[in-house]
Design an enzyme around this catalytic site. Structure first.
Site, mmCIF file in Angstrom:
data_model
loop_
_atom_site.group_PDB
_atom_site.id
_atom_site.type_symbol
_atom_site.label_atom_id
_atom_site.label_comp_id
_atom_site.label_asym_id
_atom_site.label_seq_id
_atom_site.Cartn_x
_atom_site.Cartn_y
_atom_site.Cartn_z
ATOM 1 N N LYS A 81 -7.477 -9.764 8.022
ATOM 2 C CA LYS A 81 -6.380 -9.567 8.972
ATOM 3 C C LYS A 81 -6.617 -10.403 10.241
ATOM 4 O O LYS A 81 -7.705 -10.973 10.425
ATOM 5 C CB LYS A 81 -6.274 -8.075 9.293
ATOM 6 N N TYR A 121 3.348 -3.447 3.714
ATOM 7 C CA TYR A 121 2.994 -2.084 4.133
ATOM 8 C C TYR A 121 4.160 -1.107 3.936
ATOM 9 O O TYR A 121 4.228 -0.082 4.614
ATOM 10 C CB TYR A 121 2.538 -2.087 5.601
ATOM 11 N N PHE A 129 2.239 4.884 13.140
ATOM 12 C CA PHE A 129 1.540 3.644 13.528
ATOM 13 C C PHE A 129 2.155 2.391 12.905
ATOM 14 O O PHE A 129 1.711 1.281 13.183
ATOM 15 C CB PHE A 129 0.053 3.726 13.162
ATOM 16 N N ARG A 158 -12.743 -2.265 -2.694
ATOM 17 C CA ARG A 158 -12.506 -1.173 -1.739
ATOM 18 C C ARG A 158 -13.829 -0.631 -1.197
ATOM 19 O O ARG A 158 -13.958 -0.337 -0.013
ATOM 20 C CB ARG A 158 -11.728 -0.030 -2.405
ATOM 21 N N THR A 164 -11.006 3.394 5.555
ATOM 22 C CA THR A 164 -9.914 2.865 6.388
ATOM 23 C C THR A 164 -10.281 2.888 7.873
ATOM 24 O O THR A 164 -10.060 1.922 8.592
ATOM 25 C CB THR A 164 -8.628 3.697 6.155
ATOM 26 N N ARG A 175 -16.160 -3.205 6.968
ATOM 27 C CA ARG A 175 -15.599 -2.526 8.143
ATOM 28 C C ARG A 175 -16.709 -1.853 8.960
ATOM 29 O O ARG A 175 -16.694 -1.879 10.192
ATOM 30 C CB ARG A 175 -14.549 -1.504 7.708
ATOM 31 N N ASN A 185 -9.037 -2.892 11.774
ATOM 32 C CA ASN A 185 -10.126 -2.750 10.792
ATOM 33 C C ASN A 185 -10.330 -3.998 9.946
ATOM 34 O O ASN A 185 -11.049 -3.978 8.946
ATOM 35 C CB ASN A 185 -9.936 -1.495 9.933
ATOM 36 N N HIS A 188 -7.969 -6.050 4.440
ATOM 37 C CA HIS A 188 -7.176 -5.246 3.494
ATOM 38 C C HIS A 188 -7.690 -5.489 2.078
ATOM 39 O O HIS A 188 -8.104 -6.596 1.737
ATOM 40 C CB HIS A 188 -5.701 -5.668 3.559
ATOM 41 N N GLU A 199 0.854 -6.732 -4.875
ATOM 42 C CA GLU A 199 0.462 -7.509 -3.687
ATOM 43 C C GLU A 199 0.202 -8.978 -4.044
ATOM 44 O O GLU A 199 0.570 -9.880 -3.296
ATOM 45 C CB GLU A 199 -0.774 -6.865 -3.043
HETATM 46 P P1 DAT Z 1 -6.352 0.895 3.819
HETATM 47 O O1 DAT Z 1 -6.153 -0.377 4.608
HETATM 48 O O2 DAT Z 1 -7.793 1.345 3.872
HETATM 49 O O3 DAT Z 1 -5.820 0.809 2.416
HETATM 50 P P2 DAT Z 1 -3.992 2.457 4.445
HETATM 51 O O4 DAT Z 1 -3.330 1.758 3.319
HETATM 52 O O5 DAT Z 1 -3.928 3.939 4.501
HETATM 53 O O6 DAT Z 1 -5.533 2.042 4.567
HETATM 54 O O7 DAT Z 1 -3.396 1.929 5.811
HETATM 55 C C1 DAT Z 1 -3.098 0.560 5.968
HETATM 56 C C2 DAT Z 1 -3.542 0.126 7.348
HETATM 57 O O8 DAT Z 1 -2.797 0.832 8.328
HETATM 58 C C3 DAT Z 1 -4.986 0.419 7.659
HETATM 59 O O9 DAT Z 1 -5.867 -0.564 7.147
HETATM 60 C C4 DAT Z 1 -4.977 0.447 9.144
HETATM 61 C C5 DAT Z 1 -3.619 1.033 9.462
HETATM 62 N N1 DAT Z 1 -3.739 2.465 9.715
HETATM 63 C C6 DAT Z 1 -3.931 3.438 8.801
HETATM 64 N N2 DAT Z 1 -4.024 4.633 9.381
HETATM 65 C C7 DAT Z 1 -3.879 4.410 10.715
HETATM 66 C C8 DAT Z 1 -3.864 5.231 11.873
HETATM 67 N N3 DAT Z 1 -4.024 6.548 11.783
HETATM 68 N N4 DAT Z 1 -3.701 4.637 13.076
HETATM 69 C C9 DAT Z 1 -3.541 3.312 13.181
HETATM 70 N N5 DAT Z 1 -3.523 2.476 12.137
HETATM 71 C C10 DAT Z 1 -3.696 3.013 10.927
HETATM 72 MG MG MG Z 2 -3.884 0.615 1.710
#
Ligand code: DAT
Ligand code: MG
Length: 225
Positions: A81, A121, A129, A158, A164, A175, A185, A188, A199
């Site tokens: 990212k 997303y 968020f 992963r 996350t 991470r 973070n 992805h 994707e």
């Molecule tokens: P991941 O990236 O581990 O698959 P995710 O798909 O649940 O996690 O969320 C996508 C992204 O969204 C994640 O990398 C960071 C952001 N995100 C997730 N939860 C968040 C939160 N509570 N506050 C801010 N950003 C968040």
């Molecule tokens: Mg995800």
């Protein structure tokens, strides 16, 4: 290079492989793929075997765009990212996947549009968020979009990323080693075979994937004896 490996044969079918063929086979994308494209292959668990009894090797050209889950041609979409790019962590992150033995089949620098970020997303669009997430991804610093291939790469990818929220990521993960904020973070990774296929299709055209090559260490890394 792959000539020997693409000859598909039936491995002596054990009871478990027959069971896998009749039950799991219908349930998983790996098996759907294997049943459709490789009708002559025997499935044991989720692995396909060639005539020598080794895990099936596909000619790179025969691997579906989204990968062949459950085989050593499984693919995952991994994206560094904007914060990872800006903090110049690209080399270190790529080095981890290379060192693990995974094969790079897609790589490009992209400055995502709002539309692309929102599609990527989409499942999070109702979360509070979401607007901030899209803004951060589309502000102008590019991302490094990649497709990595190899055995169990979706799940292992992963695990290599970590949780996350980097504050819950083990220190040895990407991470956990480089990030502290959930909103920054850095990386992805696809979370399952379906999202990997979606994707990869969203970010890469078929002609942007270079799957028809084999790393020098591939046989050492992928062999199961
Ligand atoms: P991941 O990236 O581990 O698959 P995710 O798909 O649940 O996690 O969320 C996508 C992204 O969204 C994640 O990398 C960071 C952001 N995100 C997730 N939860 C968040 C939160 N509570 N506050 C801010 N950003 C968040
Ligand atoms: Mg995800």
């Amino acid at each position: 290079m792959f000539a020997n490996s693409v000859r598909v044969g039936l491995r002596a079918a054990s009871r478990s492989s027959v069971r896998a063929l009749s039950t799991q086979a219908r349930a998983s994308p790996a098996a759907r793929y294997s049943a459709g494209a490789l009708a002559a292959g025997a499935v044991t668990g989720f692995m396909l075997y060639n005539m020598a009894g080794n895990p099936l090797r596909l000619d790179g050209k025969a691997v579906p765009h989204g990968g062949a889950p459950g085989t050593e041609n499984e693919r995952s979409f991994i994206m560094i990212k904007p914060d990872g790019v800006s903090r110049q962590l690209v080399g270190q992150i790529i080095a981890r996947f290379e060192a693990r033995g995974y094969k790079l089949v897609g790589l490009k620098l992209v400055t995502p549009s709002k539309e692309l970020a929102e599609k990527h997303y989409a499942d999070l669009s109702s979360r509070p968020f979401f607007p901030g997430l899209v803004k951060y991804i589309t502000e102008g610093t590019p991302v490094v979009a990649m497709v990595w291939e190899g055995k169990d790469v979706i799940k292992q990818g992963r695990a290599m990323l970590g949780a996350t929220n980097p504050q819950q990521s083990a220190p040895g993960t990407i991470r956990g080693a480089h990030f502290v904020s959930v909103g920054r973070n850095g990386i992805h990774g696809s979370d399952g075979p379906e999202s990997a296929a979606n994707e990869i299709a969203l970010w890469f055209k078929p002609e942007e994937i270079s799957g028809n090559w084999k790393p020098a260490n591939w046989d050492w890394v992928m062999a199961d004896n």
